[in-house]
Write a protein that holds these residues in place. Structure first.
Motif, PDB file in Angstrom:
ATOM      1  N   MET A   1      41.554  35.278  43.755  1.00  0.00           N
ATOM      2  CA  MET A   1      42.676  35.924  44.429  1.00  0.00           C
ATOM      3  C   MET A   1      43.955  35.819  43.617  1.00  0.00           C
ATOM      4  SD  MET A   1      41.603  37.292  47.150  1.00  0.00           S
ATOM      5  CE  MET A   1      43.209  37.596  47.871  1.00  0.00           C
ATOM      6  N   ASN A   2      44.052  34.758  42.816  1.00  0.00           N
ATOM      7  CA  ASN A   2      45.276  34.557  42.057  1.00  0.00           C
ATOM      8  C   ASN A   2      45.185  35.111  40.656  1.00  0.00           C
ATOM      9  OD1 ASN A   2      46.554  33.221  44.171  1.00  0.00           O
ATOM     10  ND2 ASN A   2      45.568  31.290  43.653  1.00  0.00           N
ATOM     11  N   LYS A   3      44.062  35.753  40.357  1.00  0.00           N
ATOM     12  CA  LYS A   3      43.908  36.300  39.009  1.00  0.00           C
ATOM     13  C   LYS A   3      44.938  37.377  38.770  1.00  0.00           C
ATOM     14  CE  LYS A   3      40.543  38.443  35.941  1.00  0.00           C
ATOM     15  NZ  LYS A   3      39.180  38.979  35.812  1.00  0.00           N
ATOM     16  N   SER A   4      45.668  37.251  37.718  1.00  0.00           N
ATOM     17  CA  SER A   4      46.732  38.220  37.433  1.00  0.00           C
ATOM     18  C   SER A   4      46.138  39.538  37.009  1.00  0.00           C
ATOM     19  CB  SER A   4      47.646  37.676  36.331  1.00  0.00           C
ATOM     20  OG  SER A   4      46.920  37.459  35.160  1.00  0.00           O
ATOM     21  N   LEU A   5      46.764  40.616  37.443  1.00  0.00           N
ATOM     22  CA  LEU A   5      46.297  41.944  37.108  1.00  0.00           C
ATOM     23  C   LEU A   5      46.838  42.357  35.749  1.00  0.00           C
ATOM     24  CD1 LEU A   5      46.858  43.592  40.570  1.00  0.00           C
ATOM     25  CD2 LEU A   5      44.679  43.009  39.542  1.00  0.00           C
ATOM     26  N   PRO A   6      46.053  43.098  34.970  1.00  0.00           N
ATOM     27  CA  PRO A   6      46.520  43.536  33.656  1.00  0.00           C
ATOM     28  C   PRO A   6      47.554  44.621  33.804  1.00  0.00           C
ATOM     29  CG  PRO A   6      44.409  44.519  34.146  1.00  0.00           C
ATOM     30  CD  PRO A   6      44.706  43.546  35.263  1.00  0.00           C
ATOM     31  N   THR A   7      48.348  44.825  32.775  1.00  0.00           N
ATOM     32  CA  THR A   7      49.320  45.902  32.766  1.00  0.00           C
ATOM     33  C   THR A   7      48.993  46.845  31.640  1.00  0.00           C
ATOM     34  OG1 THR A   7      50.858  44.837  31.256  1.00  0.00           O
ATOM     35  CG2 THR A   7      51.060  44.293  33.584  1.00  0.00           C
ATOM     36  N   ILE A   8      49.653  48.052  31.669  1.00  0.00           N
ATOM     37  CA  ILE A   8      49.308  49.036  30.659  1.00  0.00           C
ATOM     38  C   ILE A   8      49.821  48.686  29.299  1.00  0.00           C
ATOM     39  CG2 ILE A   8      49.176  50.896  32.291  1.00  0.00           C
ATOM     40  CD1 ILE A   8      51.877  51.788  31.344  1.00  0.00           C
ATOM     41  N   LEU A   9      50.572  47.637  29.204  1.00  0.00           N
ATOM     42  CA  LEU A   9      51.020  47.204  27.888  1.00  0.00           C
ATOM     43  C   LEU A   9      50.051  46.222  27.276  1.00  0.00           C
ATOM     44  CD1 LEU A   9      54.858  46.864  28.173  1.00  0.00           C
ATOM     45  CD2 LEU A   9      53.460  48.764  27.459  1.00  0.00           C
ATOM     46  N   SER A  10      48.949  45.948  27.977  1.00  0.00           N
ATOM     47  CA  SER A  10      47.942  45.056  27.405  1.00  0.00           C
ATOM     48  C   SER A  10      47.343  45.696  26.180  1.00  0.00           C
ATOM     49  CB  SER A  10      46.841  44.791  28.434  1.00  0.00           C
ATOM     50  OG  SER A  10      45.778  44.114  27.840  1.00  0.00           O
ATOM     51  N   VAL A  11      47.495  45.058  25.026  1.00  0.00           N
ATOM     52  CA  VAL A  11      46.963  45.617  23.790  1.00  0.00           C
ATOM     53  C   VAL A  11      45.462  45.711  23.858  1.00  0.00           C
ATOM     54  CG1 VAL A  11      46.742  45.237  21.304  1.00  0.00           C
ATOM     55  CG2 VAL A  11      48.895  44.765  22.444  1.00  0.00           C
ATOM     56  N   ALA A  12      44.831  44.803  24.620  1.00  0.00           N
ATOM     57  CA  ALA A  12      43.378  44.830  24.726  1.00  0.00           C
ATOM     58  C   ALA A  12      42.911  46.115  25.378  1.00  0.00           C
ATOM     59  CB  ALA A  12      42.887  43.627  25.533  1.00  0.00           C
ATOM     60  N   ASP A  85      50.593  40.411  46.984  1.00  0.00           N
ATOM     61  CA  ASP A  85      51.323  39.745  48.056  1.00  0.00           C
ATOM     62  C   ASP A  85      50.752  40.091  49.430  1.00  0.00           C
ATOM     63  OD1 ASP A  85      52.946  38.667  46.116  1.00  0.00           O
ATOM     64  OD2 ASP A  85      54.577  40.118  46.425  1.00  0.00           O
ATOM     65  N   GLN A  86      50.408  41.370  49.607  1.00  0.00           N
ATOM     66  CA  GLN A  86      49.863  41.807  50.889  1.00  0.00           C
ATOM     67  C   GLN A  86      48.547  41.098  51.186  1.00  0.00           C
ATOM     68  OE1 GLN A  86      48.915  45.989  51.068  1.00  0.00           O
ATOM     69  NE2 GLN A  86      47.676  45.758  52.915  1.00  0.00           N
ATOM     70  N   PHE A  87      47.676  41.050  50.209  1.00  0.00           N
ATOM     71  CA  PHE A  87      46.368  40.449  50.445  1.00  0.00           C
ATOM     72  C   PHE A  87      46.455  38.928  50.534  1.00  0.00           C
ATOM     73  CE2 PHE A  87      44.871  44.628  49.683  1.00  0.00           C
ATOM     74  CZ  PHE A  87      43.612  44.700  50.275  1.00  0.00           C
ATOM     75  N   THR A  88      47.456  38.333  49.893  1.00  0.00           N
ATOM     76  CA  THR A  88      47.662  36.892  50.043  1.00  0.00           C
ATOM     77  C   THR A  88      48.072  36.575  51.474  1.00  0.00           C
ATOM     78  OG1 THR A  88      48.292  36.601  47.724  1.00  0.00           O
ATOM     79  CG2 THR A  88      49.000  34.905  49.268  1.00  0.00           C
ATOM     80  N   ASN A 131      36.008  43.295  51.529  1.00  0.00           N
ATOM     81  CA  ASN A 131      35.649  44.675  51.145  1.00  0.00           C
ATOM     82  C   ASN A 131      36.885  45.482  50.761  1.00  0.00           C
ATOM     83  OD1 ASN A 131      32.926  44.207  51.622  1.00  0.00           O
ATOM     84  ND2 ASN A 131      33.029  44.905  53.753  1.00  0.00           N
ATOM     85  N   ASN A 132      37.947  45.348  51.548  1.00  0.00           N
ATOM     86  CA  ASN A 132      39.181  46.075  51.254  1.00  0.00           C
ATOM     87  C   ASN A 132      39.797  45.615  49.944  1.00  0.00           C
ATOM     88  OD1 ASN A 132      39.007  47.567  53.623  1.00  0.00           O
ATOM     89  ND2 ASN A 132      40.262  46.124  54.801  1.00  0.00           N
ATOM     90  N   PHE A 133      39.736  44.309  49.699  1.00  0.00           N
ATOM     91  CA  PHE A 133      40.277  43.774  48.457  1.00  0.00           C
ATOM     92  C   PHE A 133      39.538  44.350  47.255  1.00  0.00           C
ATOM     93  CE2 PHE A 133      40.252  40.760  44.961  1.00  0.00           C
ATOM     94  CZ  PHE A 133      41.588  40.460  44.818  1.00  0.00           C
TER      95      PHE A 133
END
Length: 215
Positions: A1-12, A85-88, A131-133
Motif C-alpha cells: 500500500m505504501n509503494k510509491s507510484l512511478p512518475t513520467i520522469l522515470s528514466v526507466a 491518500d484516498q485508499f489509505t 479489487n478497487n485498489f
C-alpha cells in the motif's frame, strides 16, 4: 500500500524507440553546411567517403527542462497522491472497524452471531477495497504509459524535425550517470541538449496558444 507510484520522469520508463540509445539520421551523400559543422567528402579514386557529422543530447536534462513533461508529471503525481491518500483512508477505516469489533467481542459487548455477521460485512468491504485498489492501480499504470509515450513521441518527432535543418549523420541520445551511455565522452561542442530543450519548449508554447478548433 505504501509503494510509491512511478512518475513520467522515470528514466526507466523512457522508451524513445532507441533500444541501443541512438537516433540515426543518414543524410544524402554530399556536403551539407550547417550552423555547427559540415559533412566533408574525401575523394579516393572512384570512391567517396563521408565523414559523419555527429551530435548528442542528454535525455535526463531534456525531460527535466521540457515544460510539457513537467506539467504532465505534476498533474499525474497529484492524481497518484490523491489515489494513495484516498485508499489509505479507506484501509484505515476498515482496520478500525475490525479492531472495534474485536474489542467489543472480547469484552462481551456483542453476541457471537452478531459479531460473525459484522465480520462478514468487514471481510466483504476488504475484498471490495482490494479489487478497487487493483483496478485503480492498473488504470494509473496505463495512464502513465500513455503519458510517457506522448513525451517520448514529442522528443522523437522534434529531433527528426531538428535534423531536417541541421543534417547530422547521427544524433545520439544519452543519459546521466556514473557511466553515461552510449556517449561516454565527447566534445561538448556537439552537445545539442540546450537546443533541443529550447526548441521543444518554443514548440509547446506555440501549440498551447493555438485555438482548440485549430487542432
Amino acid at each position: 500500500m505504501n509503494k510509491s507510484l512511478p512518475t513520467i520522469l522515470s528514466v526507466a520508463a523512457l522508451v524513445i524507440a532507441i533500444a541501443a540509445g541512438i537516433f540515426t539520421f543518414i543524410g544524402k551523400p554530399g556536403v551539407h553546411n550547417t550552423s555547427n559543422t559540415t559533412q566533408h567528402i574525401l575523394q579516393a579514386g572512384d570512391s567517396s567517403f563521408v565523414i559523419p557529422v555527429i551530435a548528442y543530447f542528454n535525455v535526463d536534462e531534456v525531460l527535466d527542462s521540457y515544460d510539457r513533461a513537467n506539467e504532465l508529471n505534476d498533474a499525474f503525481t497529484t492524481k497518484a497522491n490523491n489515489f494513495r491518500d484516498q485508499f489509505t483512508r479507506e484501509q484505515n477505516a476498515i482496520n478500525n472497524q475490525y479492531n472495534k469489533l474485536q474489542e467489543d467481542y472480547n469484552k462481551g459487548l456483542v453476541l457471537p452471531s452478531v459479531a460473525e455477521q459484522k465480520m462478514q460485512e468487514i471481510q466483504k468491504k476488504s475484498e471490495n477495497f482490494s479489487n478497487n485498489f487493483s483496478k485503480k492501480q492498473q488504470e494509473l499504470d496505463q495512464e502513465l504509459a500513455v503519458l510517457t509515450n506522448q513525451i517520448n513521441n514529442d522528443i522523437h518527432e522534434y529531433v527528426v524535425k531538428f535534423n531536417e535543418e541541421h543534417h547530422y549523420t547521427y544524433i545520439f541520445a544519452n543519459q546521466s550517470g556514473l557511466l553515461p551511455l552510449p556517449v561516454v565522452a565527447a566534445d561538448t561542442t556537439f552537445n545539442i541538449t540546450a537546443q533541443i530543450i529550447e526548441g521543444l519548449n518554443k514548440q509547446y508554447a506555440a501549440d498551447k496558444e493555438k485555438p482548440a478548433d485549430a487542432e
